[in-house]
Design an enzyme around this catalytic site. Sequence first.
Site, PDB file in Angstrom:
ATOM      1  N   ALA A  50       0.869  -1.110  -0.183  1.00 21.42           N
ATOM      2  CA  ALA A  50      -0.043   0.023   0.032  1.00 21.42           C
ATOM      3  C   ALA A  50       0.837   1.491  -0.104  1.00 21.42           C
ATOM      4  O   ALA A  50       0.627   2.024  -0.429  1.00 21.42           O
ATOM      5  CB  ALA A  50      -0.659  -0.062   1.101  1.00 21.42           C
ATOM      6  N   HIS A 128      -1.590  -4.500  -5.896  1.00 20.09           N
ATOM      7  CA  HIS A 128      -0.936  -4.318  -4.420  1.00 20.09           C
ATOM      8  C   HIS A 128      -2.219  -4.598  -3.660  1.00 20.09           C
ATOM      9  O   HIS A 128      -3.505  -4.719  -4.047  1.00 20.09           O
ATOM     10  CB  HIS A 128      -0.776  -3.065  -4.148  1.00 20.09           C
ATOM     11  CG  HIS A 128      -1.577  -1.938  -4.230  1.00 20.09           C
ATOM     12  ND1 HIS A 128      -2.237  -1.670  -2.697  1.00 20.09           N
ATOM     13  CD2 HIS A 128      -2.391  -1.206  -5.065  1.00 20.09           C
ATOM     14  CE1 HIS A 128      -3.264  -0.742  -3.037  1.00 20.09           C
ATOM     15  NE2 HIS A 128      -3.370  -0.441  -4.396  1.00 20.09           N
ATOM     16  N   CYS A 129      -1.762  -5.042  -2.273  1.00 26.30           N
ATOM     17  CA  CYS A 129      -2.855  -4.872  -1.072  1.00 26.30           C
ATOM     18  C   CYS A 129      -2.227  -4.024  -0.281  1.00 26.30           C
ATOM     19  O   CYS A 129      -1.472  -3.422  -0.452  1.00 26.30           O
ATOM     20  CB  CYS A 129      -3.241  -6.486  -0.768  1.00 26.30           C
ATOM     21  SG  CYS A 129      -1.549  -7.465  -0.702  1.00 26.30           S
ATOM     22  N   VAL A 130      -2.281  -4.489   1.066  1.00 28.04           N
ATOM     23  CA  VAL A 130      -1.579  -3.817   2.225  1.00 28.04           C
ATOM     24  C   VAL A 130      -0.075  -4.293   2.354  1.00 28.04           C
ATOM     25  O   VAL A 130       0.546  -3.220   1.961  1.00 28.04           O
ATOM     26  CB  VAL A 130      -2.221  -3.994   3.489  1.00 28.04           C
ATOM     27  CG1 VAL A 130      -1.510  -3.388   4.738  1.00 28.04           C
ATOM     28  CG2 VAL A 130      -3.807  -3.556   3.423  1.00 28.04           C
TER      29      VAL A 130
END
EC number: 3.1.3.16
Length: 188
Positions: A50, A128-130
């Site tokens: 992130a 993406h993610c976190v």
Amino acid sequence: MAETSLPELGGEDKATPCPSILELEELLRAGKSSCSRVDEVWPNLFIGDAATANNRFELWKLGITHVLNAAHKGLYCQGGPDFYGSSVSYLGVPAHDLPDFDISAYFSSAADFIHRALNTPGAKVLVHCVVGVSRSATLVLAYLMLHQRLSLRQAVITVRQHRWVFPNRGFLHQLCRLDQQLRGAGQS
């Protein structure tokens, strides 16, 4: 990363069953043992966190033209169409990193978004993610299976050569089901 060559996989064919979850976890533990905030895992396809996605200057330096946010509306993911403006194409997937979350509902739409983007000259895609380890990796693995015709085993090995990823067990089960469906369709 100019060219991607698949690792030698010992003549794996359509009859080879999907690896067990334990075998997949062993494959995931092998290979690259660390990752940067963002890594290119396939030509012009990046997995990141992130912090990278929230840094428009960093995205510009990387030449990112498309962002797939696998934690859309998540606590640390401020990205969205308004955040990126017209310079970046955006797809948000509101996935939760929980084993019982049905991320497979997004396999096709996410894979199609990545595929269309990578077929655009000069495009670069950030998924993406976190943290960039579970949700984003799961969607990239699904893309490699659906559009690059890699088996789950091949996709894991390919991504792990470039980034440490570790989808949760529920996501691994869903990827196994996709692998079995694709192999069944290929045998008809």
